[in-house]
Write a protein that holds these residues in place. Structure first.
Motif, mmCIF file in Angstrom:
data_model
loop_
_atom_site.group_PDB
_atom_site.id
_atom_site.type_symbol
_atom_site.label_atom_id
_atom_site.label_comp_id
_atom_site.label_asym_id
_atom_site.label_seq_id
_atom_site.Cartn_x
_atom_site.Cartn_y
_atom_site.Cartn_z
ATOM 1 N N SER A 145 -4.411 6.821 5.968
ATOM 2 C CA SER A 145 -5.759 6.490 6.433
ATOM 3 C C SER A 145 -6.440 5.512 5.476
ATOM 4 N N LYS A 146 -5.795 5.204 4.356
ATOM 5 C CA LYS A 146 -6.328 4.247 3.394
ATOM 6 C C LYS A 146 -5.527 2.949 3.454
ATOM 7 N N ALA A 147 -6.128 1.868 2.945
ATOM 8 C CA ALA A 147 -5.433 0.578 2.913
ATOM 9 C C ALA A 147 -4.205 0.676 2.012
ATOM 10 N N LEU A 148 -3.133 -0.018 2.396
ATOM 11 C CA LEU A 148 -1.844 0.078 1.705
ATOM 12 C C LEU A 148 -1.922 -0.527 0.305
ATOM 13 N N ALA A 149 -1.326 0.179 -0.668
ATOM 14 C CA ALA A 149 -1.272 -0.288 -2.060
ATOM 15 C C ALA A 149 0.185 -0.330 -2.518
ATOM 16 N N TRP A 150 0.457 -1.138 -3.552
ATOM 17 C CA TRP A 150 1.819 -1.253 -4.055
ATOM 18 C C TRP A 150 2.348 0.087 -4.557
ATOM 19 N N GLY A 151 1.477 0.902 -5.132
ATOM 20 C CA GLY A 151 1.899 2.200 -5.629
ATOM 21 C C GLY A 151 2.286 3.179 -4.546
ATOM 22 N N ASP A 152 1.974 2.847 -3.292
ATOM 23 C CA ASP A 152 2.335 3.704 -2.163
ATOM 24 C C ASP A 152 3.776 3.494 -1.714
ATOM 25 N N LEU A 153 4.460 2.486 -2.265
ATOM 26 C CA LEU A 153 5.727 2.018 -1.686
ATOM 27 C C LEU A 153 6.929 2.297 -2.587
ATOM 28 N N ASP A 154 8.068 2.547 -1.943
ATOM 29 C CA ASP A 154 9.375 2.574 -2.583
ATOM 30 C C ASP A 154 10.196 1.405 -2.048
ATOM 31 N N LEU A 155 10.859 0.662 -2.940
ATOM 32 C CA LEU A 155 11.799 -0.375 -2.510
ATOM 33 C C LEU A 155 13.084 0.318 -2.065
ATOM 34 N N ILE A 156 13.411 0.239 -0.753
ATOM 35 C CA ILE A 156 14.580 0.957 -0.246
ATOM 36 C C ILE A 156 15.782 0.055 -0.015
ATOM 37 N N GLN A 157 15.573 -1.273 0.039
ATOM 38 C CA GLN A 157 16.724 -2.137 0.325
ATOM 39 C C GLN A 157 16.369 -3.581 0.021
ATOM 40 N N THR A 158 17.362 -4.356 -0.416
ATOM 41 C CA THR A 158 17.212 -5.799 -0.600
ATOM 42 C C THR A 158 18.372 -6.501 0.099
#
Length: 497
Positions: A151-164
């Protein structure tokens, strides 16, 4: 080994002449799972009335119709794009879903009603609709962490890098990749995709796809994949010497008989001096994945992700891996500078967004500090005006399809030369940058037969052995088109039908 380095470091500039259109078509969006702005666009109501989805309606109220009109350019130019601190500074927390473009702010506003695409855990085919494909480039896939407050705006700390992923070839105007959703994820989430071009401007595209993760019928494969390649020496040796701009790095794949099976190389210049290792590895990995079923991979096995990957930020993790343990990789440097050539300076004209993309019909100016002759080496033939001067004009009016043009500038009073490239977008040509020409199932017996003594430009079609062949770039002499294609499907001659 020394190479003749009488290379003209031309400051190649390009500019639209006055009175000509300056907007270039760009560049694409996540098609599956659908990017937020694309979903709102397809649901309608963005130009009249209200969008049926409450989150889309809120976005329209905040930003108007612009975020939907520009659904294919959620982009940001970051010159230091390999530095994640620079990326996060340019696109701070709360702005990820609109790439920090104030005119698209509504697409990142907090809301719980975004339309979601249902995905199973395990592997699915990610599809990106490329209205203007860009290569070379690379991809990063991020997934919101379990328990993140959506419900909040997306932040970098909310994310996991799952694939490159590295430089993926485009097919029919689409980029397609197999992306794996971890088996321990479920419920509502955001798949955040970064598509980053390898260019001096550092143009990158950022898309948010709202998803719901379920168990379903595609669990991670059992048993868990294990390494299937034999690890060899380090990709870049510890004692590898420093490089100068203009040097060529060559990487030979040596088979079990001690023969060079294939060679790859990259010229180090100002745009890739800090990233040539990854670019070269991407070319090696991409070719072997496409044509040799992944027989060679530069990188290492990632236990948690259960696949091989290139470790951009940890060179000590990147090795030569091969199915044949007796194969190896050998890196060498061709010195590209004899120290006696002064760079040729000139005025630099910037294109829109500095991404070397023009519209068909635009005129492009090459400005050097001494007179030069310009020769086209790739693409449909265009008009070159004022040739032999220090200000040469390329007229792209003859271009009818999306394609890349390449040229060589040769200084008249010296042996210096420089190759340069830019993309031309034809407004009515569709999204495929290299569409197949109108095929004739039966080659015309009266058509132009391949001639070993003739010079061909990229795009020209010849007949050989009862088949039409298309030149991908400038070529003269060498093996016949059929023999070239049998040796290398990525070579200069490829079937035209």
């Amino acid at each position: 080994m020394k190479a003749n380095k009488n290379i003209l470091k031309v400051a190649v500039g390009m500019a639209m002449l006055s009175g000509l259109p300056t907007a270039a078509n760009a560049h694409g969006w996540s098609e599956f799972p659908s990017a937020r702005q694309n979903t709102c666009y397809e649901q309608g109501g963005v130009w009249s009335g209200n969008p049926p989805n409450a989150a889309c309606a809120q976005a329209k109220e905040i930003s108007g119709t612009y975020p939907f009109v520009q659904r294919n350019e959620y982009a940001k130019n970051i010159t230091d794009y390999n530095n994640m601190a620079a990326v996060k500074a340019a696109i701070p927390d709360g702005t990820l879903c609109y790439a920090n473009d104030p005119q698209k702010k509504g697409m990142g506003a907090p809301h719980t009603a975004w339309t979601r695409t249902e995905l199973n855990t395990g592997t699915f085919e990610f599809v990106f609709n490329a209205t203007a494909p860009h290569n070379p480039s690379f991809w990063e896939f991020y997934l919101t962490k379990p328990g993140v407050d959506l419900s909040k705006a997306l932040a970098w700390g909310d994310l996991d890098l799952i694939q490159t992923e590295g430089n993926i070839p485009v097919s029919g105007g689409k980029y397609r990749m197999n992306v794996t959703i971890p088996s321990d994820r479920s419920g509502d989430a955001i798949l955040f995709v970064r598509w980053q071009r390898d260019d001096a401007a550092g143009e990158g595209f950022y898309n948010c796809s709202d998803i719901t993760i379920v168990g379903g019928e595609t669990p991670p494969p059992e048993p868990t994949p294990e390494p299937d390649l034999v690890k060899g020496d380090l990709y870049i040796p510890v004692n590898f010497a420093g490089l100068d701009l203009g040097d060529t790095v060559k990487y030979d794949i040596i088979n079990k008989y001690g023969e060079v099976a294939r060679s790859f190389d990259i010229v180090v210049d100002g745009s890739n001096a800090n990233d040539w290792e990854r670019l070269l590895a991407s070319e090696i990995n991409g070719w072997h994945a496409e044509f040799k079923d992944g027989a060679v991979f530069i990188g290492d096995w990632h236990e948690e992700m259960s696949h091989y990957m290139y470790f951009q930020n940890d060179p000590s993790r990147n090795f030569f891996n091969s199915k044949d343990g007796s194969a190896s990789g050998v890196i060498s440097v061709i010195d590209g500078d004899d120290g006696n050539v002064e760079p040729l300076t000139g005025d630099i004209y910037e294109l829109v967004k500095s991404d070397n993309v023009v519209n068909a019909g635009d005129k492009v100016v090459i400005a050097t500090s001494e007179a030069a002759n310009l020769t086209q080496t790739q693409g449909s033939v265009v008009s070159i005006q004022n040739n032999g001067t220090a200000s040469i004009v390329v007229d792209t009016s003859a271009i009818t399809q999306n394609e890349t043009l390449s040229f060589v500038a040769n200084a008249i009073n010296s042996e210096r030369a420089e190759t340069f490239t830019f993309e031309v977008i034809a407004e009515d040509s569709g999204v495929d940058p290299d569409p197949t020409p109108d095929p004739d199932p039966t080659p015309d017996p009266d058509g132009d037969a391949w001639d070993v003594a003739k010079t061909y430009l990229g795009g020209e079609i010849v007949t050989y052995d009862a088949q039409n062949w298309k030149a991908q770039w400038w070529i003269q002499g060498g093996d016949n088109p059929k023999a070239v294609y049998q040796k290398d499907q990525w070579g200069v001659w490829r079937p035209a039908n």
